[in-house]
Design an enzyme around this catalytic site. Structure first.
Site, PDB file in Angstrom:
ATOM      1  CG  ASN A   5      13.216   7.419   5.340  1.00 30.11           C
ATOM      2  OD1 ASN A   5      14.417   7.516   5.557  1.00 30.11           O
ATOM      3  ND2 ASN A   5      12.411   6.464   5.744  1.00 30.11           N
ATOM      4  CB  SER A  10      -1.281   6.478   6.590  1.00 32.94           C
ATOM      5  OG  SER A  10      -0.237   5.379   6.549  1.00 32.94           O
ATOM      6  CB  CYS A  15       4.107   8.171  -0.610  1.00 29.29           C
ATOM      7  SG  CYS A  15       4.564   6.564  -0.919  1.00 29.29           S
ATOM      8  CG  HIS A  57       0.882  10.443   7.136  1.00 25.39           C
ATOM      9  ND1 HIS A  57       1.425   9.906   8.166  1.00 25.39           N
ATOM     10  CD2 HIS A  57       0.829   9.669   6.202  1.00 25.39           C
ATOM     11  CE1 HIS A  57       1.859   8.672   7.785  1.00 25.39           C
ATOM     12  NE2 HIS A  57       1.652   8.327   6.507  1.00 25.39           N
ATOM     13  CB  CYS A  91       0.654   3.257  -4.375  1.00 23.65           C
ATOM     14  SG  CYS A  91      -0.718   3.811  -3.539  1.00 23.65           S
ATOM     15  CB  CYS A 125       8.119  -4.120   5.628  1.00 22.16           C
ATOM     16  SG  CYS A 125       7.107  -2.922   4.639  1.00 22.16           S
ATOM     17  CB  CYS A 144       6.912   2.532   0.997  1.00 26.93           C
ATOM     18  SG  CYS A 144       5.737   3.717   0.988  1.00 26.93           S
ATOM     19  CD  GLU A 192      10.581  -0.947  -2.315  1.00 26.57           C
ATOM     20  OE1 GLU A 192      11.161  -0.704  -3.491  1.00 26.57           O
ATOM     21  OE2 GLU A 192      10.523  -0.171  -1.549  1.00 26.57           O
ATOM     22  CB  CYS A 251       0.537   9.887  -0.389  1.00 25.31           C
ATOM     23  SG  CYS A 251      -0.833   8.855   0.328  1.00 25.31           S
ATOM     24  CB  SER A 292      -0.043   0.048   7.231  1.00 25.03           C
ATOM     25  OG  SER A 292       0.043   1.576   6.954  1.00 25.03           O
TER      26      SER A 292
HETATM   27  N1  SAH Z   1      -0.361   2.515   1.640  1.00 27.93           N
HETATM   28  C1  SAH Z   1      -0.540   2.079   3.109  1.00 27.93           C
HETATM   29  C2  SAH Z   1       0.721   1.226   3.536  1.00 27.93           C
HETATM   30  C3  SAH Z   1       1.972   1.469   2.630  1.00 27.93           C
HETATM   31  S1  SAH Z   1       2.657   3.071   2.956  1.00 27.93           S
HETATM   32  C4  SAH Z   1      -0.294   3.284   3.963  1.00 27.93           C
HETATM   33  O1  SAH Z   1      -0.279   4.360   3.128  1.00 27.93           O
HETATM   34  O2  SAH Z   1      -0.662   3.127   5.035  1.00 27.93           O
HETATM   35  C5  SAH Z   1       3.683   2.633   4.802  1.00 27.93           C
HETATM   36  C6  SAH Z   1       3.863   3.821   5.534  1.00 27.93           C
HETATM   37  O3  SAH Z   1       5.247   4.428   5.044  1.00 27.93           O
HETATM   38  C7  SAH Z   1       2.648   4.775   5.594  1.00 27.93           C
HETATM   39  O4  SAH Z   1       2.267   5.421   6.741  1.00 27.93           O
HETATM   40  C8  SAH Z   1       3.154   5.937   4.764  1.00 27.93           C
HETATM   41  O5  SAH Z   1       2.750   7.149   4.839  1.00 27.93           O
HETATM   42  C9  SAH Z   1       4.760   6.043   4.991  1.00 27.93           C
HETATM   43  N2  SAH Z   1       5.801   6.724   4.194  1.00 27.93           N
HETATM   44  C10 SAH Z   1       5.558   6.920   2.695  1.00 27.93           C
HETATM   45  N3  SAH Z   1       6.535   7.549   2.175  1.00 27.93           N
HETATM   46  C11 SAH Z   1       7.454   7.861   3.173  1.00 27.93           C
HETATM   47  C12 SAH Z   1       8.560   8.615   3.584  1.00 27.93           C
HETATM   48  N4  SAH Z   1       9.056   9.066   2.520  1.00 27.93           N
HETATM   49  N5  SAH Z   1       9.283   8.715   4.746  1.00 27.93           N
HETATM   50  C13 SAH Z   1       8.485   8.060   5.886  1.00 27.93           C
HETATM   51  N6  SAH Z   1       7.315   7.392   5.756  1.00 27.93           N
HETATM   52  C14 SAH Z   1       6.787   7.296   4.591  1.00 27.93           C
HETATM   53 FE1  SF4 Z   2       0.066   4.581  -1.344  1.00 23.68          FE
HETATM   54 FE2  SF4 Z   2       0.514   4.542   1.237  1.00 23.68          FE
HETATM   55 FE3  SF4 Z   2       2.404   5.722  -0.496  1.00 23.68          FE
HETATM   56 FE4  SF4 Z   2       0.134   6.810  -0.082  1.00 23.68          FE
HETATM   57  S1  SF4 Z   2       1.762   6.240   1.492  1.00 23.68           S
HETATM   58  S2  SF4 Z   2       0.798   6.622  -1.942  1.00 23.68           S
HETATM   59  S3  SF4 Z   2      -1.257   5.108  -0.040  1.00 23.68           S
HETATM   60  S4  SF4 Z   2       1.788   3.447  -0.441  1.00 23.68           S
END
Ligand code: SAH
Ligand code: SF4
Length: 366
Positions: A312, A236, A131, A238, A124, A117, A355, A96, A128, A213
């Site tokens: 989200n 990231s 996610c 968190h 992935c 984006c 994402c 996406e 995490c 990122s």
């Molecule tokens: N893998 C990389 C880049 C992709 S994720 C990373 O983790 O940085 C991009 C951003 O979206 C990251 O900060 C991730 O933690 C955040 N993200 C993932 N799931 C999310 C969600 N459900 N709500 C808000 N942000 C989210």
């Molecule tokens: Fe992968 Fe980024 Fe999602 Fe973590 S937040 S699972 S590194 S895409």
């Protein structure tokens, strides 16, 4: 019979690599410049549009290269500010790409500033817990040409919206590598793709307008710092203590804060620019267990910008976004210590813009 060798992707070629391939086909170097001009400046969508190439050559090129490795499978728009493209690759994998528009004063959405984006992997592997991208596991890395193709698909859509505006991406547009996948786990393809997006013969997007990122792959952050390419970095975080971060991001076990923070400091020092710390606010998880004071101290120490992202919700996961009042209280602790902070107004919540979510919802019924 073994599969025939896959063809190289046209969108993954740099000018030099294209010159080499053309030379091995007995063609002069100037053909590379012509082809790249058609692809990135005139946005031709097929070899046949490249009318200054002789017809027999076009046929040979079509045999030798994959013109476009991603096709638009589905798109969804939210209140005209967020556009979500679901793209299908040759192996039927889905990725996406999201376009977020911020209207410019007085000129409306056709001239809006865009943040695009892009994804770097199918799924992935980082795991995490909050996610959607990791939920269906990891399938594979994207090739450079598949990363670049996402931008071209966005351009094709923009060209349709404003048919006479086949220009380069506007000088105020930004690219964020924040879609599906961990970009620094696909380092070589990522850098090749960014070189193509950055080049004057490519899409011409300045390095400062490209943000990578990462979830915190320390050796790769240090490698990127060494290369001094000028791309911006977002990390990231968190969780601002190892206890909390480890609970939600397994990568913290391999690279705890004691290694990550010095790596970010090194990157900042090499680039002379602020790094962004991303911090999702998840109710009762990192908004209370990791009090804002910890994040404040890290941000001040690193002289970093903090991007607070209200979580989200993801179908199938229990986490919730805190109330607006709770989000503000968290942000205020940072603000009152003069930390540069944005509390991101999550656009596209209604179309599952976080994402990996659209792919997940589309793949499940498949
Ligand atoms: N893998 C990389 C880049 C992709 S994720 C990373 O983790 O940085 C991009 C951003 O979206 C990251 O900060 C991730 O933690 C955040 N993200 C993932 N799931 C999310 C969600 N459900 N709500 C808000 N942000 C989210
Ligand atoms: Fe992968 Fe980024 Fe999602 Fe973590 S937040 S699972 S590194 S895409």
């Amino acid at each position: 019979m073994p599969d025939p060798t896959p063809k190289p992707l046209l969108t993954g070629e740099t000018r030099d690599s294209l010159v080499d391939r053309l030379q091995s086909m007995g063609e002069p170097p100037f053909r590379a410049a012509q082809i790249l001009d058609w692809l990135y400046k005139k946005r031709a969508r097929s070899w046949d549009e490249m009318t200054n190439l002789p017809k027999p050559l076009r046929a040979r090129l079509a045999d030798a290269f994959e013109f476009m490795p991603a096709s638009l499978a589905f798109s969804r728009q939210s209140e005209d500010v967020t556009d979500k493209l679901l793209l299908e690759l040759a192996d039927r994998s889905l990725i996406e790409t999201v376009v977020i528009r911020a209207p410019q004063d007085g000129v409306g959405l056709t001239h809006s500033r865009k943040t695009i984006c892009i994804s770097t992997q199918v799924g992935c592997a980082m795991g995490c817990v909050f996610c959607a991208s990791g939920l269906a596991g990891f399938r594979r890395n994207l090739q450079a040409g598949e990363i670049v193709a996402q931008l071209l698909q966005v351009c094709y859509r923009e060209d349709t919206r404003t048919p006479r505006a086949r220009t380069e991406l506007a000088s105020f547009d930004n690219i964020v590598v924040m879609g599906m996948g961990e970009p620094l786990a696909n380092y070589d393809a990522l850098l090749q793709a960014l070189a193509i997006l950055n080049a004057d013969w490519g899409l011409g997007v300045g390095a400062r307008r490209i943000t990578i990122s990462t979830s915190g792959l320390v050796p790769r952050i240090l490698q990127l710092a060494e290369e001094r390419l000028g791309f911006r970095l977002a990390v990231s975080l968190h969780g601002a203590t190892d206890d909390v971060r480890e609970k939600i991001m397994p990568v913290n076990r391999a690279y705890p804060l004691g290694q990550l923070i010095p790596a970010i400091r090194t990157f900042s020092a090499q680039h002379g620019r602020m790094v962004t710390l991303e911090f999702i606010l998840i109710e009762d998880l990192n908004d209370s267990l990791s009090p804002p004071e910890h994040l404040r101290d890290i941000a001040r120490d690193l002289h970093a910008h903090v991007n607070l992202i209200p979580y989200n919700t993801v179908v199938g996961l229990p986490w919730q976004r805190p109330s607006a009042a709770r989000q503000e209280r968290f942000a205020d602790v940072l603000r009152s210590a003069r930390v540069s902070v944005t509390l991101r107004l999550e656009k596209g919540h209604d179309i599952d813009a976080a994402c990996g979510q659209l792919r997940l919802m589309t793949e499940k019924p498949r």
